[in-house]
Design a protein around this motif. Structure first.
Motif, PDB file in Angstrom:
ATOM      1  N   GLU A   1      24.491  64.779  11.947  1.00 19.00           N
ATOM      2  CA  GLU A   1      24.102  65.175  13.296  1.00 19.00           C
ATOM      3  C   GLU A   1      24.256  63.974  14.221  1.00 19.00           C
ATOM      4  N   ARG A   2      24.939  64.175  15.315  1.00 18.82           N
ATOM      5  CA  ARG A   2      25.044  63.126  16.330  1.00 18.82           C
ATOM      6  C   ARG A   2      25.041  63.804  17.686  1.00 18.82           C
ATOM      7  N   MET A   3      24.840  62.972  18.718  1.00 20.70           N
ATOM      8  CA  MET A   3      24.923  63.463  20.080  1.00 20.70           C
ATOM      9  C   MET A   3      26.406  63.626  20.416  1.00 20.70           C
TER      10      MET A   3
ATOM     11  N   LYS B   1      28.943  64.840  22.793  1.00 17.05           N
ATOM     12  CA  LYS B   1      28.937  65.261  24.194  1.00 17.05           C
ATOM     13  C   LYS B   1      30.182  66.082  24.544  1.00 17.05           C
ATOM     14  N   CYS B   2      31.364  65.569  24.174  1.00 16.19           N
ATOM     15  CA  CYS B   2      32.584  66.271  24.587  1.00 16.19           C
ATOM     16  C   CYS B   2      33.107  67.193  23.489  1.00 16.19           C
ATOM     17  N   GLY B   3      32.844  66.854  22.230  1.00 13.60           N
ATOM     18  CA  GLY B   3      33.283  67.704  21.120  1.00 13.60           C
ATOM     19  C   GLY B   3      34.746  67.515  20.732  1.00 13.60           C
TER      20      GLY B   3
ATOM     21  N   GLY C   1      33.033  59.354  23.163  1.00 12.62           N
ATOM     22  CA  GLY C   1      32.548  58.195  22.421  1.00 12.62           C
ATOM     23  C   GLY C   1      31.117  58.272  21.915  1.00 12.62           C
ATOM     24  N   HIS C   2      30.353  59.250  22.341  1.00 12.59           N
ATOM     25  CA  HIS C   2      28.928  59.276  21.991  1.00 12.59           C
ATOM     26  C   HIS C   2      28.666  59.402  20.495  1.00 12.59           C
TER      27      HIS C   2
ATOM     28  N   ALA D   1      30.475  58.461  17.878  1.00 13.73           N
ATOM     29  CA  ALA D   1      31.234  57.592  16.973  1.00 13.73           C
ATOM     30  C   ALA D   1      30.345  57.030  15.878  1.00 13.73           C
TER      31      ALA D   1
END
Lengths: 280, 340
Positions: free
Chosen positions: A241-243, A245-247, A252-253, A255
């Motif tokens: 699970e990560r943030m 943002k763009c998918g 870069g969120h 990475a």
């Protein structure tokens, strides 16, 4: 112009066809496409996610809970946590939102076919894992033995309760449920952390794939346990699970080392991420 | 190859500015040189490293992605014929690396449209712009190998103009560009390149730090120390040619109407990785600073580096502007020298 078709950020409108409360602050949303279109053409695979979008509240990555074998609806199981999900909880049947996707590399379904499966979920981790669980149940003959381990913190927080109860009537799935605490003394099954379930069943690590989905702390303990049991690293899959943002691997969120969780994942096997310090 | 007298350059750029939106070096009254819309009054060829790289021509600090009306999203793809005049080779490398990153796997139409609309005139460096330049270390300068339309080399009273594309060839085909057909043209150019290259010192710690990161990894103490110093201003990211992370935000002007935009963002901020649940996989400033540097020095994709050593193009701006002196030069030295 052709530009629109090539725009990787293009959104499509969807309608909430049904909302099903799960537990406190968790709700299952069923989405439908315009003109009664089937979700077939969406082409989602178990373990993939969408970006849900409500103008003014932004976008948030949400895993798809339903399998591609059930294309009459797309289901997302959402915890009320941030700006977007709070807004989503204010929306009812018939409300419109936008989505993008499906995104990411899901569970390696083709690789899993013909093998024994151990699915381990913790808490809301069942939401993404359910897409694989239902997929396997819908195409049961294509897979060998199926074991589901699911742990939550207490009996009030069991997601998809009725689905889990329905497995009591099936003999083609072995299920083990746990709760960390049972203050009211109502839990008939195992009380303790999910790793405790490993003492209550026998596994054959050589021909079993383990698929994990849960909070980060669960990964550390379960992976440790699986390795001790003799599971090969490339037989241990987990959804991180990560943030996101763009998918699409640009913002870069999400990475993690040299990987982008949204395009290289969110499903990774242990070999792919064990060398990355911050991965799990 | 062509020549153009330096005194004729302003007029040529002025001509180009009738067809293109030209961004060129302007000397402001304050003494600062920035890249701004061409203006004959302030145009200058006597400039050092401008504070900002030209990345905002490709990734504006705020860019509208969609206009939204009554909940309906319409893509807004900006088209403006642009000419970047006089950028440096390191900054071109930053543009090329970002272009590779933004086009790989799934092409980003916003970045692509800026790239397609932009012509680039590189002003090759004859010497370091200041003491923090290290382009020769990371193979991004002092002159460019690809990606430009025209490249200008300083030959004293003239510039030698090299075309890098058909568009560039057409632009230097006519007066006041004149043929440079002396016998030893190639040799003279190679001498200029050689002198420029040798004027810029090699920073050996960059390769050393990269090796350390690749091998056993650096001592945690380095990141702890640097993380304590970092004041999380994000300035290094702001001035970095290859920092391209963005956030997506909605600007609401009326109910269900407004704009969806992307804005610059940075991995140095705590909120960058914080999830809605509150969980943050990168929860310390040390881990965030480490991420920023490891991305460029260790994890940068081979397919994106465009012939450079890594994801840092050696412009030195982070070292110029970091208020607490932990730009890339200081970071690689701290890693290489095992200070902490």
């Amino acid at each position: 112009m052709g530009e629109h078709a090539q725009n990787i950020y293009t959104l499509r409108p969807v309608t909430i066809s049904r909302t099903l409360p799960q537990i406190a602050d968790h709700r299952l949303f069923q989405l439908r496409l315009d003109n009664g279109c089937s979700w077939d053409e969406f082409g989602h695979q178990p373990g993939q996610f969408i970006e849900a979008s409500i103008f003014g509240k932004g976008e948030a990555p949400i895993s798809i809970s339903s399998p591609p074998t059930r294309c009459d609806t797309l289901e997302i199981c959402v915890r009320r946590a941030g700006k977007l999900t709070n807004a989503l909880f204010e929306m009812g049947k018939g409300s419109r939102l936008h989505i993008r996707g499906p995104y990411g590399r899901g569970f390696p379904v083709d690789k899993l076919k013909g093998h024994k499966l151990l699915l381990v979920a913790g808490g809301l981790g069942l939401a993404p894992l359910r897409s694989l669980l239902l997929y396997v149940l819908d195409r049961r003959k294509e897979f060998d033995e199926l074991i589901l381990m699911y742990g939550t913190n207490n009996p009030d927080n069991v997601l998809f309760k009725y689905e889990l109860l329905s497995f009591f009537d099936r003999d083609d799935i072995k299920y083990l449920y746990s709760v960390d605490r049972d203050d009211a003394g109502i839990w008939k099954q195992y009380v303790g952390v999910v790793t405790g379930l490993f003492d209550r069943t026998s596994l054959s690590p050589a021909d079993t794939y383990a698929v994990l989905c849960g909070p980060p702390v669960m990964y550390r303990f379960v992976v440790d346990r699986l390795l001790k049991l003799g599971f090969a690293k490339d037989h241990i899959y987990m959804s991180l699970e990560r943030m996101m943002k763009c998918g699409v691997g640009k913002c870069g969120h999400c990475a993690i080392g040299d990987k982008y969780c949204c395009t290289d994942g969110p499903v990774f096997n242990l070999t792919e991420v064990e060398h990355i310090k911050e991965a799990i | 190859m062509k020549l153009i007298a330096k005194k004729d350059v302003a007029a040529v750029v002025g001509t180009w500015s009738k067809t293109y939106s030209v961004l060129s070096p302007c000397m402001h009254a304050s003494g600062d040189c920035v890249f701004d819309s061409f203006d004959a009054e302030t145009f200058t060829l006597e400039y050092r490293k401008p504070p900002m790289p030209p990345k905002s021509s490709f990734l504006p600090q705020n860019e509208t992605m969609f206009s939204v009306e009554n909940g309906t999203f319409t893509p807004v793809i900006h088209h403006e014929k642009t000419l970047l005049f006089g950028i440096r080779a390191c900054d071109l490398m930053g543009i090329l690396q970002a272009r590779s990153f933004y086009s790989r796997d799934m092409d980003d139409v916003y970045h692509r449209s800026h790239a397609e609309d932009t012509l680039i005139v590189v002003h090759a460096c004859s010497w370091p712009q200041n003491e923090t330049c290290f382009c020769t270390t990371v193979h991004s300068g002092p002159y460019a190998h690809e990606g430009f339309d025209i490249q200008l080399f300083d030959m004293g009273t003239d510039f030698l103009a090299e075309a890098g594309s058909d568009a560039g060839r057409a632009m230097i085909a006519t007066e006041p560009f004149r043929d440079f057909d002396v016998e030893d043209a190639a040799e003279r150019l190679s001498r200029v390149k050689h002198m420029a290259h040798n004027s810029i010192p090699i920073v050996s710690e960059v390769a050393e730090a990269m090796d350390i990161l690749k091998g056993t990894g650096t001592n945690e103490g380095v990141w702890e120390h640097l993380g304590r110093k970092c004041i999380t201003c994000g300035g290094c990211v702001y001035v970095c040619p290859t920092c391209t992370c963005f956030n997506v935000v909605d600007r609401v002007t009326a109910d269900a109407s407004g704009e969806r935009m992307r804005t610059w963002d940075t991995c140095l901020y705590a909120g960058f990785t914080r999830e809605a649940s509150g969980h943050n996989p990168r929860s310390s400033q040390a881990s965030r600073l480490r991420r920023r540097h490891e991305h460029k020095l260790l994890h940068y994709s081979q397919t994106d580096n465009r012939g450079a050593l890594c994801g840092c193009v050696g412009c030195g701006r982070c070292s110029d502007y970091c208020p607490v002196h932990i730009g890339t030069l200081e970071v690689v030295k701290a890693i290489a020298e095992h200070i902490y």
